[in-house]
Scaffold this motif. Structure first.
Motif, PDB file in Angstrom:
ATOM      1  N   PRO A  43      -8.214  16.890  -4.966  1.00 29.19           N
ATOM      2  CA  PRO A  43      -7.072  15.972  -5.017  1.00 29.19           C
ATOM      3  C   PRO A  43      -5.866  16.604  -5.718  1.00 29.19           C
ATOM      4  N   ALA A  44      -4.679  16.185  -5.302  1.00 33.15           N
ATOM      5  CA  ALA A  44      -3.461  16.644  -5.959  1.00 33.15           C
ATOM      6  C   ALA A  44      -3.457  16.176  -7.415  1.00 33.15           C
ATOM      7  N   PRO A  45      -2.881  16.961  -8.332  1.00 30.96           N
ATOM      8  CA  PRO A  45      -2.874  16.573  -9.748  1.00 30.96           C
ATOM      9  C   PRO A  45      -2.318  15.176 -10.008  1.00 30.96           C
ATOM     10  N   ALA A  46      -1.342  14.744  -9.204  1.00 30.68           N
ATOM     11  CA  ALA A  46      -0.741  13.430  -9.428  1.00 30.68           C
ATOM     12  C   ALA A  46      -1.729  12.289  -9.222  1.00 30.68           C
ATOM     13  N   THR A  47      -2.813  12.553  -8.494  1.00 27.87           N
ATOM     14  CA  THR A  47      -3.803  11.503  -8.245  1.00 27.87           C
ATOM     15  C   THR A  47      -4.919  11.473  -9.281  1.00 27.87           C
ATOM     16  N   HIS A  48      -5.006  12.490 -10.136  1.00 24.99           N
ATOM     17  CA  HIS A  48      -6.085  12.542 -11.124  1.00 24.99           C
ATOM     18  C   HIS A  48      -6.099  11.320 -12.045  1.00 24.99           C
TER      19      HIS A  48
ATOM     20  N   ALA B  34       0.813  -1.229   0.000  1.00 24.53           N
ATOM     21  CA  ALA B  34       0.000   0.000   0.000  1.00 24.53           C
ATOM     22  C   ALA B  34       0.844   1.275   0.000  1.00 24.53           C
ATOM     23  N   PRO B  35       1.627   1.509  -1.066  1.00 20.06           N
ATOM     24  CA  PRO B  35       2.458   2.723  -1.113  1.00 20.06           C
ATOM     25  C   PRO B  35       1.615   3.993  -1.112  1.00 20.06           C
ATOM     26  N   ARG B  36       2.177   5.059  -0.565  1.00 19.74           N
ATOM     27  CA  ARG B  36       1.466   6.337  -0.485  1.00 19.74           C
ATOM     28  C   ARG B  36       1.787   7.233  -1.686  1.00 19.74           C
ATOM     29  N   ASP B  37       2.067   6.635  -2.805  1.00 16.53           N
ATOM     30  CA  ASP B  37       2.381   7.355  -4.039  1.00 16.53           C
ATOM     31  C   ASP B  37       1.442   6.830  -5.118  1.00 16.53           C
ATOM     32  N   PRO B  38       0.778   7.715  -5.860  1.00 12.04           N
ATOM     33  CA  PRO B  38      -0.186   7.236  -6.861  1.00 12.04           C
ATOM     34  C   PRO B  38       0.437   6.502  -8.043  1.00 12.04           C
ATOM     35  N   ALA B  39       1.695   6.785  -8.366  1.00 11.87           N
ATOM     36  CA  ALA B  39       2.296   6.215  -9.581  1.00 11.87           C
ATOM     37  C   ALA B  39       2.322   4.688  -9.588  1.00 11.87           C
ATOM     38  N   PRO B  40       2.778   4.020  -8.528  1.00 17.73           N
ATOM     39  CA  PRO B  40       2.765   2.547  -8.572  1.00 17.73           C
ATOM     40  C   PRO B  40       1.364   1.966  -8.723  1.00 17.73           C
ATOM     41  N   TRP B  41       0.392   2.570  -8.050  1.00 16.05           N
ATOM     42  CA  TRP B  41      -0.991   2.097  -8.180  1.00 16.05           C
ATOM     43  C   TRP B  41      -1.464   2.216  -9.627  1.00 16.05           C
ATOM     44  N   LEU B  42      -1.163   3.337 -10.249  1.00 16.55           N
ATOM     45  CA  LEU B  42      -1.599   3.563 -11.628  1.00 16.55           C
ATOM     46  C   LEU B  42      -0.969   2.543 -12.570  1.00 16.55           C
TER      47      LEU B  42
END
Length: 340
Positions: free
Chosen positions: A141-146, A98-106
């Motif tokens: 939301p922060a742009p990185a999470t869009h 469960a990383p707190r960075d959207p990039a790996p999830w995406l």
């Protein structure tokens, strides 16, 4: 290589080799540079070589800034050349971590989606959104999470699921003249084979809207970055170059100026903002490369831009619940993000 260089004009193998050489010259930037090199190797079709670079990064003795991102990219790459079982194992490990960075999830969700694992992809997009965008929080939301929200909307649309709160939020954040519902309509694939000129023209319009969004994202290849000096580095900097005290009256003022500058840029409509962290040895080396003195304050914004171009920028604002950019150990919302 410019990010808008036509793909057919890029020698991806040569570009990967150049980035590997550059990583040797700038070991502090090796992670970002080698990730770009691996991407070029994937584009060249040499996926085993890309995996070797990911393994090289993951085995580094000095650790990584974003190991989850490297693992996600490795998993996506492995699946593309037949290593499905290993890719699935890595993806499951990332979901558990469960990383707190959207990039790996995406990356892992899109990998599942591209292999027709739509239900699991929807679950993965939702897990990432649940972690980074708790329901009931009205903060934008922060742009990185869009992209997480857009991807979740797309997969749910393909599954024929009804809109929920996050789908509505994705619609709100999306600024293209063509709505997400239209862009993510599963029937679009059929319209591409239609003999009806009106249907084809409508699809061309939708594709042009998507292309415009991609071009806008590529128009600024690296963030507009503000330079941050940790307390120890700033003390060393001012001890060596006391004239820079005009720029940095105190460390507290420096931190407050960073936050206020970024908020002003954001309020003016500037997107893709970030923070780069300086070190005195790196700054002195940069000044030497420019044939100038580190005491020259005019070099500071140039140094910040150079660090950003080398992939050293951290996106601002931090994702919800993340540690503050100032390294205080507190969350951004409880530190410099208070009141945002």
């Amino acid at each position: 290589m410019r990010p808008d260089t036509p793909a057919e004009n890029v020698d991806h193998t040569a570009e990967a080799a150049r980035l590997e050489r550059t990583a040797g010259l700038y070991p502090e930037d090796a992670e970002a540079l080698l990730l770009r090199a691996a991407a070029h190797l994937e584009l060249s079709g040499d996926r085993p070589a890309a995996t070797a670079l990911y393994d090289r990064l993951l085995s580094a003795d000095d650790g990584l800034e974003n190991p989850a991102l490297v693992r996600a990219l490795k998993a996506s790459n492995l699946w593309e050349y037949g290593h499905e079982a290993e890719a699935r194992a890595i993806i499951e490990g990332i979901r558990v971590a469960a990383p707190r960075d959207p990039a790996p999830w995406l990356i892992i969700a899109e990998s599942l989606e591209s292999h027709d694992e739509l239900e699991t992809a929807a679950e993965t997009f939702t897990e990432g959104a649940s972690l980074l965008l708790p329901e009931g929080d009205d903060t934008e939301p922060a742009p990185a999470t869009h992209p997480l929200l857009y991807g979740r909307h797309r997969v749910r649309r393909m599954l024929g699921l009804p809109h929920d709160t996050w789908d509505t939020l994705a619609d709100t954040l999306h600024t293209s003249p063509v709505s997400l519902d239209e862009l993510h309509d599963p029937k679009r694939v059929w319209s591409l084979g239609s003999e009806n000129p009106a249907e084809l023209q409508a699809e061309i319009t939708r594709l042009q809207a998507e292309l415009g969004a991609y071009r806008e994202a590529l128009s600024r290849p690296f963030p507009v970055a503000v330079l941050h000096w940790p307390a120890g580095e700033l003390t060393e900097l001012l001890s060596a170059y006391p004239t820079l005290a005009v720029e940095y009256p105190s460390h507290e003022t420096h931190l407050a100026t960073i936050e206020s500058s970024l908020r002003e840029l954001s309020a003016s409509g500037t997107g893709n903002l970030g923070i780069v962290t300086g070190t005195v040895p790196s700054y002195e080396a940069f000044a030497a490369s420019e044939g100038s003195s580190p005491a020259d304050a005019a070099l500071l914004p140039q140094y910040a831009t150079t660090l950003a171009a080398r992939g050293r920028a951290v996106a601002w604002p931090p994702v919800r619940g993340a540690e503050c950019w100032c390294a205080s150990g507190r969350t951004y919302g409880g530190c410099h993000g208070d009141g945002v």
